[in-house]
Scaffold this motif. Structure first.
Motif, mmCIF file in Angstrom:
data_model
loop_
_atom_site.group_PDB
_atom_site.id
_atom_site.type_symbol
_atom_site.label_atom_id
_atom_site.label_comp_id
_atom_site.label_asym_id
_atom_site.label_seq_id
_atom_site.Cartn_x
_atom_site.Cartn_y
_atom_site.Cartn_z
ATOM 1 N N VAL A 43 81.535 54.086 48.598
ATOM 2 C CA VAL A 43 80.428 53.531 49.352
ATOM 3 C C VAL A 43 79.132 54.213 48.923
ATOM 4 C CG1 VAL A 43 79.488 53.208 51.677
ATOM 5 C CG2 VAL A 43 81.951 53.022 51.290
ATOM 6 N N SER A 44 79.197 55.528 48.776
ATOM 7 C CA SER A 44 78.065 56.305 48.265
ATOM 8 C C SER A 44 78.628 57.522 47.537
ATOM 9 C CB SER A 44 77.134 56.725 49.404
ATOM 10 O OG SER A 44 77.780 57.662 50.234
ATOM 11 N N ASP A 45 77.750 58.427 47.145
ATOM 12 C CA ASP A 45 78.203 59.614 46.434
ATOM 13 C C ASP A 45 79.175 60.449 47.261
ATOM 14 O OD1 ASP A 45 76.655 58.921 44.304
ATOM 15 O OD2 ASP A 45 75.032 60.331 44.760
ATOM 16 N N SER A 46 79.013 60.423 48.579
ATOM 17 C CA SER A 46 79.818 61.292 49.425
ATOM 18 C C SER A 46 80.805 60.540 50.315
ATOM 19 C CB SER A 46 78.901 62.141 50.301
ATOM 20 O OG SER A 46 78.140 61.312 51.149
ATOM 21 N N ILE A 47 80.843 59.220 50.262
ATOM 22 C CA ILE A 47 81.724 58.442 51.141
ATOM 23 C C ILE A 47 82.631 57.542 50.307
ATOM 24 C CG2 ILE A 47 81.833 56.745 52.996
ATOM 25 C CD1 ILE A 47 79.096 57.725 53.909
ATOM 26 N N LYS A 48 83.943 57.641 50.586
ATOM 27 C CA LYS A 48 84.941 56.779 49.955
ATOM 28 C C LYS A 48 85.782 56.148 51.044
ATOM 29 C CE LYS A 48 85.758 59.887 46.045
ATOM 30 N NZ LYS A 48 86.775 60.657 45.332
ATOM 31 N N THR A 49 86.234 54.922 50.800
ATOM 32 C CA THR A 49 87.164 54.279 51.722
ATOM 33 C C THR A 49 88.385 53.827 50.940
ATOM 34 O OG1 THR A 49 86.162 52.099 51.459
ATOM 35 C CG2 THR A 49 85.333 53.461 53.269
ATOM 36 N N VAL A 50 89.517 53.764 51.644
ATOM 37 C CA VAL A 50 90.751 53.303 51.029
ATOM 38 C C VAL A 50 91.638 52.730 52.127
ATOM 39 C CG1 VAL A 50 91.923 55.551 51.176
ATOM 40 C CG2 VAL A 50 92.613 53.917 49.430
ATOM 41 N N LYS A 51 92.345 51.640 51.796
ATOM 42 C CA LYS A 51 93.333 51.116 52.723
ATOM 43 C C LYS A 51 94.566 52.002 52.641
ATOM 44 C CE LYS A 51 91.997 46.300 52.728
ATOM 45 N NZ LYS A 51 92.425 44.919 52.453
ATOM 46 N N SER A 101 99.450 52.172 66.366
ATOM 47 C CA SER A 101 100.374 51.792 67.425
ATOM 48 C C SER A 101 101.355 52.942 67.588
ATOM 49 C CB SER A 101 101.106 50.504 67.063
ATOM 50 O OG SER A 101 101.878 50.715 65.906
ATOM 51 N N ILE A 102 101.017 53.861 68.453
ATOM 52 C CA ILE A 102 101.772 55.108 68.544
ATOM 53 C C ILE A 102 102.988 54.912 69.433
ATOM 54 C CG2 ILE A 102 101.676 57.544 69.161
ATOM 55 C CD1 ILE A 102 98.713 57.429 68.603
ATOM 56 N N LYS A 103 104.094 54.556 68.794
ATOM 57 C CA LYS A 103 105.388 54.529 69.464
ATOM 58 C C LYS A 103 106.195 55.712 68.959
ATOM 59 C CE LYS A 103 105.222 49.551 69.788
ATOM 60 N NZ LYS A 103 105.666 48.299 69.212
ATOM 61 N N ASP A 104 106.053 55.977 67.691
ATOM 62 C CA ASP A 104 106.693 57.137 67.077
ATOM 63 C C ASP A 104 105.639 58.236 66.950
ATOM 64 O OD1 ASP A 104 109.143 55.777 66.575
ATOM 65 O OD2 ASP A 104 108.180 54.782 64.885
ATOM 66 N N THR A 105 106.099 59.469 67.010
ATOM 67 C CA THR A 105 105.133 60.568 66.908
ATOM 68 C C THR A 105 105.212 61.289 65.575
ATOM 69 O OG1 THR A 105 106.690 62.041 67.987
ATOM 70 C CG2 THR A 105 105.057 60.964 69.385
ATOM 71 N N ASN A 106 106.171 60.939 64.736
ATOM 72 C CA ASN A 106 106.291 61.612 63.443
ATOM 73 C C ASN A 106 106.034 60.633 62.307
ATOM 74 O OD1 ASN A 106 106.967 64.139 64.482
ATOM 75 N ND2 ASN A 106 109.103 63.541 64.691
ATOM 76 N N ILE A 107 105.157 61.009 61.425
ATOM 77 C CA ILE A 107 104.821 60.191 60.269
ATOM 78 C C ILE A 107 105.866 60.439 59.194
ATOM 79 C CG2 ILE A 107 103.111 59.784 58.476
ATOM 80 C CD1 ILE A 107 101.009 60.853 60.472
ATOM 81 N N LYS A 108 106.435 59.349 58.670
ATOM 82 C CA LYS A 108 107.400 59.491 57.575
ATOM 83 C C LYS A 108 106.700 59.562 56.229
ATOM 84 C CE LYS A 108 111.794 57.618 58.995
ATOM 85 N NZ LYS A 108 112.799 56.638 58.658
ATOM 86 N N GLU A 109 105.722 58.681 56.044
ATOM 87 C CA GLU A 109 105.092 58.580 54.728
ATOM 88 C C GLU A 109 103.695 57.985 54.860
ATOM 89 O OE1 GLU A 109 106.281 56.650 50.389
ATOM 90 O OE2 GLU A 109 107.536 56.294 52.117
ATOM 91 N N VAL A 110 102.811 58.391 53.961
ATOM 92 C CA VAL A 110 101.464 57.832 53.879
ATOM 93 C C VAL A 110 101.250 57.401 52.438
ATOM 94 C CG1 VAL A 110 99.005 58.331 54.048
ATOM 95 C CG2 VAL A 110 100.560 59.251 55.749
ATOM 96 N N ASN A 111 100.824 56.144 52.249
ATOM 97 C CA ASN A 111 100.579 55.605 50.904
ATOM 98 C C ASN A 111 99.218 54.922 50.876
ATOM 99 O OD1 ASN A 111 103.226 56.236 49.908
ATOM 100 N ND2 ASN A 111 103.983 54.511 51.106
ATOM 101 N N PHE A 112 98.597 54.914 49.716
ATOM 102 C CA PHE A 112 97.353 54.183 49.531
ATOM 103 C C PHE A 112 97.671 52.771 49.070
ATOM 104 C CE2 PHE A 112 95.431 58.492 48.426
ATOM 105 C CZ PHE A 112 95.012 58.698 49.724
ATOM 106 N N ILE A 113 96.956 51.804 49.639
ATOM 107 C CA ILE A 113 97.073 50.417 49.209
ATOM 108 C C ILE A 113 95.807 50.126 48.418
ATOM 109 C CG2 ILE A 113 97.276 48.015 49.945
ATOM 110 C CD1 ILE A 113 98.444 49.069 52.580
ATOM 111 N N GLY A 114 95.915 50.089 47.133
ATOM 112 C CA GLY A 114 94.748 49.862 46.290
ATOM 113 C C GLY A 114 94.045 51.159 45.941
ATOM 114 N N ALA A 115 92.895 51.007 45.315
ATOM 115 C CA ALA A 115 92.132 52.160 44.829
ATOM 116 C C ALA A 115 91.034 52.523 45.828
ATOM 117 C CB ALA A 115 91.507 51.828 43.485
#
Length: 156
Positions: free
Chosen positions: A102-110, A84-98
């Motif tokens: 999915v495979s040897d070359s693909i990972k997903t994270v919230k 939802s792009i209302k702001d154009t500057n990111i303050k912080e990025v955090n991972f939720i969980g580990a």
């Protein structure tokens, strides 16, 4: 006689031109460079991914902003925005969980993306592969984003 003096002077000048101190200086500078390379701080894999994701998200936001201000510049088909792009500057990025592999070359994270007024939650997919260019093995990383939800900071 003058020629003899010129030959002796030129021989002395050329003989003294190659000073061994220059060679020692080069060896010392190479040692210092090697020590400087070793003293760089090593960051964790998570910190490296956070930096990379922040850069890619900022690039994505910049493209979205450009497309809104200049409709002729459309680099992709019209689809719902991931953020939802209302702001154009990111303050912080955090991972939720580990990370989930999915495979040897693909990972997903919230991933939680914090802006000034909103917090977006997205699913980040990281695809890595190894390619060989001119005998040198390089690791490539591609990051894609899928939407989950958006919260206002005032809701928290």
């Amino acid at each position: 006689m003058k020629q003899f003096v010129y030959i002796i002077i030129s021989t002395l000048v050329f003989a003294c031109a190659k000073a061994p101190s220059k060679e020692l200086d080069m060896e010392a500078s190479e040692t210092i460079e090697a020590l400087e390379e070793d003293s760089r701080p090593i960051i964790s894999e998570n910190e490296a991914y956070i930096i990379l994701i922040t850069q890619k998200l900022q690039e994505f936001i910049d493209k979205e902003t450009l497309e809104k201000s200049h409709p002729d510049f459309s680099s992709r088909s019209k689809q719902n925005s991931v953020l939802s792009i209302k702001d154009t500057n990111i303050k912080e990025v955090n991972f939720i969980g580990a990370f989930q592999t999915v495979s040897d070359s693909i990972k997903t994270v919230k991933t939680e993306v914090v802006f000034a007024t909103t917090i977006d939650t997205i699913i980040t997919t990281i695809k890595t592969s190894n390619i060989e260019i001119e005998g040198e093995l390089l690791k490539t990383t591609k990051i894609t984003f899928d939407t989950i939800g958006t919260k206002s900071i005032s809701d928290l």
